[in-house]
Each structure stands twice: as C-alpha cells, then as structure tokens.
Design a protein around this motif. Structure first.
Motif, PDB file in Angstrom:
ATOM      1  N   ALA A   1       0.844  -1.197   0.000  1.00 17.07           N
ATOM      2  CA  ALA A   1       0.000   0.000   0.000  1.00 17.07           C
ATOM      3  C   ALA A   1       0.877   1.244   0.000  1.00 17.07           C
ATOM      4  N   GLU A   2       0.429   2.280  -0.679  1.00 14.74           N
ATOM      5  CA  GLU A   2       1.128   3.551  -0.554  1.00 14.74           C
ATOM      6  C   GLU A   2       0.462   4.353   0.536  1.00 14.74           C
ATOM      7  N   ALA A   3       1.107   5.432   0.933  1.00 17.27           N
ATOM      8  CA  ALA A   3       0.517   6.272   1.972  1.00 17.27           C
ATOM      9  C   ALA A   3       0.719   7.733   1.599  1.00 17.27           C
ATOM     10  N   ILE A   4      -0.249   8.561   1.979  1.00 16.92           N
ATOM     11  CA  ILE A   4      -0.124  10.004   1.785  1.00 16.92           C
ATOM     12  C   ILE A   4      -0.244  10.678   3.143  1.00 16.92           C
ATOM     13  N   LEU A   5       0.781  11.475   3.463  1.00 19.36           N
ATOM     14  CA  LEU A   5       0.823  12.197   4.732  1.00 19.36           C
ATOM     15  C   LEU A   5       0.737  13.697   4.468  1.00 19.36           C
ATOM     16  N   PHE A   6      -0.088  14.372   5.265  1.00 21.80           N
ATOM     17  CA  PHE A   6      -0.089  15.838   5.274  1.00 21.80           C
ATOM     18  C   PHE A   6       0.587  16.264   6.567  1.00 21.80           C
ATOM     19  N   SER A   7       1.405  17.312   6.534  1.00 23.56           N
ATOM     20  CA  SER A   7       2.068  17.709   7.772  1.00 23.56           C
ATOM     21  C   SER A   7       2.222  19.218   7.909  1.00 23.56           C
ATOM     22  N   VAL A   8       2.293  19.624   9.168  1.00 21.93           N
ATOM     23  CA  VAL A   8       2.455  21.033   9.549  1.00 21.93           C
ATOM     24  C   VAL A   8       3.778  21.143  10.307  1.00 21.93           C
ATOM     25  N   HIS A   9       4.598  22.126   9.948  1.00 20.05           N
ATOM     26  CA  HIS A   9       5.950  22.243  10.503  1.00 20.05           C
ATOM     27  C   HIS A   9       6.215  23.664  10.996  1.00 20.05           C
ATOM     28  N   ASP A  10       7.039  23.759  12.030  1.00 21.56           N
ATOM     29  CA  ASP A  10       7.472  25.082  12.492  1.00 21.56           C
ATOM     30  C   ASP A  10       8.853  25.452  11.936  1.00 21.56           C
ATOM     31  N   THR A  11       9.348  24.678  10.998  1.00 22.99           N
ATOM     32  CA  THR A  11      10.727  24.899  10.525  1.00 22.99           C
ATOM     33  C   THR A  11      11.017  26.292   9.953  1.00 22.99           C
ATOM     34  N   PRO A  12      10.005  27.006   9.376  1.00 24.26           N
ATOM     35  CA  PRO A  12      10.346  28.358   8.912  1.00 24.26           C
ATOM     36  C   PRO A  12      10.918  29.236  10.036  1.00 24.26           C
ATOM     37  N   VAL A  13      10.451  29.003  11.244  1.00 16.21           N
ATOM     38  CA  VAL A  13      10.964  29.782  12.379  1.00 16.21           C
ATOM     39  C   VAL A  13      12.439  29.465  12.597  1.00 16.21           C
ATOM     40  N   MET A  14      12.740  28.168  12.553  1.00 18.08           N
ATOM     41  CA  MET A  14      14.130  27.734  12.737  1.00 18.08           C
ATOM     42  C   MET A  14      15.022  28.317  11.638  1.00 18.08           C
ATOM     43  N   GLN A  15      14.532  28.261  10.415  1.00 17.12           N
ATOM     44  CA  GLN A  15      15.294  28.786   9.266  1.00 17.12           C
ATOM     45  C   GLN A  15      15.538  30.279   9.430  1.00 17.12           C
ATOM     46  N   ALA A  16      14.465  31.003   9.752  1.00 10.96           N
ATOM     47  CA  ALA A  16      14.561  32.469   9.816  1.00 10.96           C
ATOM     48  C   ALA A  16      15.520  32.916  10.920  1.00 10.96           C
ATOM     49  N   LEU A  17      15.597  32.140  11.990  1.00  6.96           N
ATOM     50  CA  LEU A  17      16.409  32.540  13.134  1.00  6.96           C
ATOM     51  C   LEU A  17      17.809  31.933  13.080  1.00  6.96           C
ATOM     52  N   GLY A  18      18.108  31.244  11.989  1.00  7.95           N
ATOM     53  CA  GLY A  18      19.444  30.640  11.874  1.00  7.95           C
ATOM     54  C   GLY A  18      19.638  29.459  12.797  1.00  7.95           C
ATOM     55  N   LEU A  19      18.543  28.795  13.182  1.00  7.56           N
ATOM     56  CA  LEU A  19      18.624  27.691  14.146  1.00  7.56           C
ATOM     57  C   LEU A  19      18.343  26.341  13.515  1.00  7.56           C
ATOM     58  N   PHE A  20      18.198  26.330  12.174  1.00  8.26           N
ATOM     59  CA  PHE A  20      17.903  25.041  11.554  1.00  8.26           C
ATOM     60  C   PHE A  20      19.167  24.194  11.472  1.00  8.26           C
TER      61      PHE A  20
END
Ligand code: GTQ
Ligand code: FE2
Length: 356
Positions: A317-336
């Motif tokens: 079976a295949e699977a489809i996942l939808f997801s919500v991430h806070d990573t833009p905050v990490m990226q913007a603050l140089g913390l990624f």
C-alpha cells in the motif's frame, strides 16, 4: 549557615542567579525537548468528535468546536508540540462558526466532507477533502457548512509559539459571518494554477496570497514527482509554497504533502523544528526515537524537535501524509540543523512499539 550558603540566599533575595550553578540547564549539549513522540488514532477520535457535536453548541464565547491534541510531555501547554496547536474541528450542517481574527496564524486541511467554507477577509474558500485553506495572521475568518454532512478538518496554528512570544491578539467580528464581497474563491482565481501570477499584484506581508490549495492540483503534482527519484528521508515530499516567494506559506508554518510509495522505507534523520502529521490515505509506520508507530488513515502523530524519524508505507500500500511544521521559524532565526542517522544503513533499531 556558611558563607557560600548565605551568598546564594542573598542572590535569591535580590533576584539574581549564579550562572556557574545553572549553565548545564541553559546550555545543554543538544536540544532536550519535553514534547514526546505520540499518536492519536482515528478510531478513538471520531466518536469523541461526534459526541462534541451533540454536547457543545456553537455560540459567541464557544466559537469553534475543536478537540485539541495535547502532547503528554507538555500537559500544561496547549499544543501538540511546543510550538504548534493541532485540533480536529467539527462543523455540522448549516452551522456557522462566528467570525473573528487573531495574530496567530492558522491552516486547515480537510479530512471529511465537502461543501463547507471558510471566508477569509471576504474571500469565500470552499472546502473539500484534501484542500488546504490558510488564515494568515489578523485576517477575519468564519466557517460555515452549507452541505448536508458534518465536516471534519485538521486545524494547525502557531498558538503556543505566539503565546510564548507574548504577542497574542484577538478580536471578535461584529457579526457572525462576513459579507462575501469578492468572487467566490478569489485567491484561487488569481493564483490557483500555481505557475503564474498577476503581474500587478504585490506581495502583502510574508504570507501566501493563495488561500485555498485545492486537492486536485496537489495530487497531480505529487503523482508527477512520484515517477522519479525522491528524498531518501521523506520520499515524495512537497512543500506548499507562497507563489510570490517560493518559500513557506507563512513565517511560522510550513505545510507538506508527502507520498510514501508502495513498500518504501525512508532513512532516518533528525532536525530542529517539530511537526504534526495527518495520515490522509493508506497505512504504514514511522520509527521516532526508536519507537515504532503504526498508523492508518485519519491518525495523527507528532515528531518533536531533534527526534530521529523515518517513515514506511505498509506492504502493498502507498501512503499520503499531510504535515504542519514550524521549521520556517528555525530557518529564519538561523537555528535550523539537520543530521542523518549514521548507523545501520540509516535505520534505527526499534526498541518499543507504541500502544497508546
Ligand atoms: O477555526 O478559527 O483550532 O481560532 C483554534 C483557534 C481553530 C478557528 C482552532 C481558532 C480556530
Ligand atoms: Fe480562528
């Protein structure tokens, strides 16, 4: 009391602290998140969502019928992770969830039903299964259900982050519903095909001007990409983009749609930033920090910051996942930061199976 004890007491009285006593807490070697990996099953959620529909009428003061996911590692913080609120919202036929606005940003991803809408600053966004609707900060929004079926959707908001930043503002709209003053689906009219944009429109703030990402083009993009090579960690994963910038939807929230192809297992990695995953279709499993989570359609699970994670679809079976991430905050603050799992061909040994 010796001199040292007296000294520390004196510090406390003066609202001071000696860094040398607390530096291990202030500067751990790496993030020690309190949020834990967790999963909520659709089979448990659906009856509770329906009971909420019977028990809790909508009104001013009880404007949204939402069951929020509380991370068991953060029992006193209203969130699925330390930064993200997630909830299942339920709207019965002909109900209206009255208009308001707030500084926290919101997304909705439709799980069940067809024919309800969210009006966002006068733009009526019609919602069907698989659609993603944005409510950028400080936009007026009311939900209505003009269909004959109850609607269920996933809400994702940056409520705990904005609360911690002490930047939460809220305002009710004077009436229950906004007037729709533009063509229905106006943002789709202007930006909906994704590869072109009106030349005269300027970006207003760091938010996507497209408010409704319909399922059909989303699925088509995913299917096209699935015919070639993909990410070793996420397989066929695509981020919804702001058509002005190609960047995340909003400064605090990124959304992904992701196909784990039939029988595929990804490699493990970890990164700063937390995420909430909804199983949109199919079955499979994720290993998060050595614990296996078996999931199927409608389940919701959490990957906390800096947790090792890998995904696999179930056999056949295949699977489809939808997801919500806070990573833009990490990226913007140089913390990624990101790290590949170094051992065993990139797979974690499984030491526990999540029972819930
Ligand atoms: O639908 O407007 O889950 O304001 C939390 C806060 C949904 C909404 C939530 C909200 C909403
Ligand atoms: Fe809201």
């Amino acid at each position: 009391m010796d001199d040292a004890q007296a000294f520390y007491k004196e510090l406390e009285r003066n609202h001071l602290v000696a860094l040398w006593n607390v530096s291990a807490n202030l500067l751990p070697k790496e993030p020690r998140g309190r949020a834990i990996p967790y999963l909520w099953r659709w089979d448990t959620l659906l009856p509770l969502v329906r009971r909420g529909g019977e028990l809790a009428p909508l009104s001013r003061g009880a404007e949204r019928r939402v069951l929020g996911f509380i991370n068991p590692g953060l029992p006193t913080r209203y969130g699925a992770t330390h930064t993200l609120w997630a909830g299942f919202q339920y709207l019965l036929p002909r109900e209206v969830a009255p208009a308001h606005r707030h500084s926290p940003a919101a997304i909705r991803f439709i799980i069940q039903g067809d024919g309800a809408f969210t009006t966002v600053d006068g733009d009526k966004c019609v919602m069907s299964r698989g659609d993603l609707v944005l409510t950028p900060p400080w936009t007026w929004h009311d939900h209505g259900n003009e269909s004959d079926e109850p609607m269920i959707w996933l809400d994702g908001l940056d409520l705990p982050l904005v609360a911690e930043m002490e930047a939460t503002f809220y305002e009710p709209f004077p009436k229950d519903a906004q007037r729709v003053e533009r063509p229905v689906g106006d943002s789709e009219r202007r930006y909906g095909l994704g590869q072109l944009r009106p030349t005269w429109e300027r970006s207003v703030g760091p938010f996507s001007p497209l408010l409704n990402y319909k399922w059909a083009p989303t699925e088509e993009a995913l299917r096209r990409l699935a015919t070639g090579s993909a990410s070793p960690y996420d397989d066929v994963a695509m981020e919804y983009i702001n058509p002005h910038t190609g960047g995340p939807l909003m400064p605090t929230i990124a959304c992904w749609i992701q196909l784990i192809r039939r029988g595929l297992r990804t490699r493990a990695h970890r990164h700063t930033g937390s995420a909430v995953y909804l199983v949109f279709e199919g079955r499979g499993q994720s290993v998060i920090d050595g614990q296996r989570f078996d999931w199927q359609r409608g389940d919701l699970f959490v990957v906390p910051t800096w947790a090792w994670h890998e995904h696999a679809s179930a056999d056949g079976a295949e699977a489809i996942l939808f997801s919500v991430h806070d990573t833009p905050v990490m990226q913007a603050l140089g913390l990624f930061r990101e790290q590949a799992y170094p051992d065993h061909d990139g797979h974690q040994p499984v030491s526990r199976v999540f029972e819930g």
